[in-house]
Design an enzyme around this catalytic site. Structure first.
Site, PDB file in Angstrom:
ATOM      1  NE  ARG A   6      31.382  24.611 -16.932  1.00 51.81           N
ATOM      2  CZ  ARG A   6      32.083  24.647 -18.049  1.00 51.81           C
ATOM      3  NH1 ARG A   6      33.393  24.488 -17.980  1.00 51.81           N
ATOM      4  NH2 ARG A   6      31.519  24.861 -19.208  1.00 51.81           N
TER       5      ARG A   6
ATOM      6  CG  LEU B 102      26.327  27.455 -11.791  1.00 52.13           C
ATOM      7  CD1 LEU B 102      26.464  26.899 -13.190  1.00 52.13           C
ATOM      8  CD2 LEU B 102      24.896  27.907 -11.544  1.00 52.13           C
TER       9      LEU B 102
ATOM     10  CB  VAL C  78      23.141  28.138 -16.403  1.00 55.10           C
ATOM     11  CG1 VAL C  78      21.720  28.591 -16.643  1.00 55.10           C
ATOM     12  CG2 VAL C  78      23.354  27.894 -14.917  1.00 55.10           C
ATOM     13  CD  GLU C  79      28.969  29.106 -15.048  1.00 55.90           C
ATOM     14  OE1 GLU C  79      29.786  28.230 -14.709  1.00 55.90           O
ATOM     15  OE2 GLU C  79      28.858  30.193 -14.465  1.00 55.90           O
ATOM     16  N   GLY C  80      26.783  25.268 -19.379  1.00 53.18           N
ATOM     17  CA  GLY C  80      26.927  23.921 -19.917  1.00 53.18           C
ATOM     18  C   GLY C  80      25.907  23.011 -19.278  1.00 53.18           C
TER      19      GLY C  80
END
Length: 750
Positions: free
Chosen positions: A303, A307, A425-427
């Site tokens: 993460r 992002l 995205v990604e949570g």
């Protein structure tokens, strides 16, 4: 006594129960400098000793060579209009190794550092689908999972093809009913033996929002594995498992598109009775049921890469454009960047861009050093994407009409439209902020919380005694430490420097003490209900996030030589960061809804906070110097806004703007002579352009200066123009009706 207390805690459910999936998340990755803030007494010398490196010669050459060339090759406007990556760009990406940055050289890749991959992703973020095509192969997905968990046979089979671009990967995780709650996926894989007695998996699934799925030929699919006959020896339900699938397998459907804002390749994946050998499980049979652990461990550092790079890119794009535009664009006879309202926006953009870049480099360097901090990575993802969106919006405000008129010359529009993608995205950021950062951090990063939870769940009285005594001592120390630091405003904090930034270390130490003590109060008094108290958890997350940004900003300032000219930015950024921590604490005090103590915090506590604040934020008088850092060409502009490519002067958008900015800045002195002559009525003219000849005749400027002003004014006028379209180009009369609803079989599978 401790046995009785343990029983009461279990009976009253004061501490949250930890499910198996939550335990995997808690145990994944590592505690890093986040643990320092939960301690209440951070070791700033250790935090400042963390690496803050540059790139290697090879990595910098890649950024300056192939990446820079790619930026010139891609027609961003045409790409957004057609949504199709040209064949020559595909080939260029393959030839120059863009797909193998994460893959070691022995498999045909570059083996670049996390910091270098992040830098490339930042620089190419504005290339829409091309940027996305670079990100996915080099972040969470096939290559990363194979490198960490794959068998040697799997690495030998797939990694060379992934590095060369022969394989285009996608990662099949999200489903209609499983997004941020990825542990609840319904995709099912059933283990069976075929007619030849070979163990295989029959998969049925419906995935959506899968980036690169329409153009991918290899899928890393997350499924819930069911082994009714215990063929793999791991029980009937081994758990979440990641299986490699290749395009062309019977029953596997790829190719349909969603149409996300920002227009990059993204679509669904469907599977009906897809059969794969068990050898396709990442990690082989040993990897069965380990998928959730794999994902959590890799997200712990992952993460921090893609992002956050996109969030930093939004900030840098805004800074790189708005500073120059605010000098080139004039209203009421002066550059708009000298107007105080505009100046405030520019200062905010410049200072927070500096801050976000400091966090990106610091955290990526930490991951390169072997840390996999899930809490820090989650902060970086949530905050950089949120702040990036805010700063691109600020930039649109400054550029006004030039920001909202679409076309090849629009610099900010593409980032503005696509910014929400990174937030979701990604949570989704809402859940990352209100559930993950503090929820995970309070248990994992706290020096005693996880040990206490483990002891409670194991009903282990000796372990519980040790943990609870340690926790009690920790709380008492921070209570008294907080009183001292509150009264002295942090003067008891040891600082690693003796310059004027020492004040910020003191205040961050003071903030950490209060944060740690409030964390203990929340865990003792709110306990298991913290999972549902997302609003107060979110405020704890904010406090932790801005303490992190404070120390990374200070680390950058120190690493770059403590430049005097950067001090205005550092002062602004730290006052802002501490003010955000202050606001978070005020929100916690106002909403700490427990008997008696809640009233104390809400009234006398908040009164004390307000009369003895960490910071009231940047003063208005600080904005001018900070805004100026990105309004003049030079090294400081490059430090704040650099890293996003160097457009040619004749390129639309940023190219012509920067060209005009340089010419206008170079002509500043002769232009000032003309303006003074107009003000003193030595010459008469309706505009600067019309005043050039009278000023030349009056001897106010020389012929060379007149030529310089003319060039600058022509470039200025060209740079503030926006695109126009003929009726034929503007109207798009044909709209495709070929939009299909998923078939009933797919709907049933969902």
């Amino acid at each position: 006594m401790f046995a009785t207390l343990l029983k009461k805690i279990n009976d009253a459910k004061l501490l949250p129960k930890i499910s198996d999936t939550e335990r995997h998340a808690l145990e994944a990755g590592s505690v890093w400098i986040d643990g320092e803030f939960f301690s209440g007494n951070p070791d700033f010398r250790a935090i400042m000793a963390e690496a803050y490196p540059g790139l290697s010669e090879e990595e910098q050459a890649f950024l300056d060579g192939p990446v820079e060339e790619l930026l010139h090759r891609v027609d961003g406007w045409k790409l957004r209009e057609t949504r199709r990556i040209p064949d020559d760009i595909w080939q260029f990406l393959r030839d120059k190794g863009f797909f193998g940055m994460i893959i070691p050289k022995e498999y045909g890749g570059s083996g670049f550092s996390v910091l270098a991959r992040s830098a490339v992703m930042t620089k190419t973020s504005g290339l829409g689908p091309v940027g996305t095509l670079i990100v996915i192969p080099n972040t969470l997905g096939a290559a990363e999972l194979l490198l960490e968990y794959g068998t040697q046979a799997q690495k030998d089979k797939y990694l060379p093809g992934l590095a060369s671009g022969e394989y285009v990967p996608c990662f099949g995780l999200t489903e209609p009913t499983a997004g941020s709650d990825a542990a609840s996926i319904k995709a099912e894989g059933i283990v069976f033996k075929d007619e030849d007695g070979e163990a295989k998996i029959r998969l049925n699934f419906s995935k959506r929002y899968i980036t690169l799925a329409p153009i991918a030929n290899i899928v890393s699919l997350a499924c819930s594995l069911h082994d009714p006959d215990n063929i793999l020896g791991k029980g009937e339900f081994p758990g979440i498992t990641v299986v490699m699938l290749e395009k062309g397998m019977p029953g596997l459907e790829l190719g349909d598109h969603h149409l996300p804002i920002g227009a990059f390749d993204n679509g669904p994946i469907y599977g009906t009775d897809v059969v794969a050998p068990v050898e396709n499980i990442i990690g082989g049979v040993g990897g069965a049921g380990q998928g959730w652990r794999m994902l959590m461990e890799q997200l712990g550092g992952g993460r921090a890469v893609s992002l956050p790079a996109s969030g930093v890119a939004l900030a840098k794009t805004s800074a790189a454009a708005v500073g120059p535009y605010s000098i080139v664009r004039e209203q009421f006879g002066i550059p708009i960047g000298l107007m105080e309202g505009v100046e405030a926006k520019i200062a905010r953009i410049a200072a927070l861009t500096y801050t976000l870049e400091s966090a990106r480099v610091y955290v990526c360097a930490g991951v390169d050093s072997g840390n996999h901090p899930p809490v820090i990575s989650a902060i970086l993802k949530q905050q950089t994407t949120e702040i990036g969106q805010q700063l691109i919006t600020d930039g649109m405000d400054v550029m006004a009409g030039a920001g909202v008129m679409q076309g090849p010359n629009n610099i900010l529009g593409g980032g503005y439209v696509g910014a929400p993608v990174s937030i979701t995205v990604e949570g989704a950021n809402i859940l990352t902020r209100t559930l993950m950062i503090f929820g995970q951090g309070a248990v994992r990063c706290h020096p005693f919380a996880l040990d206490t939870l483990n002891a409670v769940q194991a009903d282990d009285v000796p372990a519980f005694r040790k943990a609870i005594l340690g926790w009690t001592g920790h709380s008492v120390k921070n209570f008294f430490r907080g009183i001292v630091r509150g009264i002295t405003r942090g003067w008891s904090v040891r600082t690693p420097v003796n310059d004027e930034t020492a004040q910020y270390f003191r205040k961050l130490g003071w903030a950490s003490t209060r944060f740690a003590f409030l964390t203990d109060l929340a865990m003792f008094l709110i306990g298991g209900k913290l999972k549902q108290r997302g609003k107060i958890s979110g405020r704890f997350s904010d406090a932790l996030s801005w303490m992190l940004f404070g120390v990374t900003t200070l680390r950058r300032f120190q690493a770059e030589g403590s430049r005097k000219e950067d001090l205005p930015i550092v002062h602004w950024a730290l006052r802002y960061s501490l003010h955000q921590v202050q606001l978070a604490f005020e929100g916690i005090y106002a909403n700490f809804d427990v008997p008696v103590l809640g009233w104390i915090l809400r009234y006398p506590g908040r009164f004390w906070l307000k009369i003895n604040p960490l910071s009231s934020g940047p003063r208005d008088s600080m904005d001018r110097a900070v805004a100026a850092s990105i309004q003049a060409p030079g090294e400081q502009y490059q430090r704040v806004a650099g890293g996003m490519g160097t457009p040619r002067d004749d390129e639309p958008g940023m190219g012509r703007l920067l060209n005009a900015w340089r010419l206008v800045s170079a002509a500043q002195q002769p232009t000032l002579k003309v303006r003074k002559a107009l003000h003193k009525k030595q010459i008469k003219a309706a505009s600067l352009s019309e005043a050039i000849d009278p000023a030349l005749e009056a001897g106010v400027i020389t012929q060379d200066e007149a030529t310089q002003i003319r060039k600058a004014e022509a470039a200025r006028l060209d740079a503030i123009q926006v695109d126009t379209f003929s009726s034929e180009d503007y109207y798009k009369d044909e709209v495709s009706d070929n939009i299909e609803e998923p078939p009933l079989a797919r709907a049933a599978n969902q």
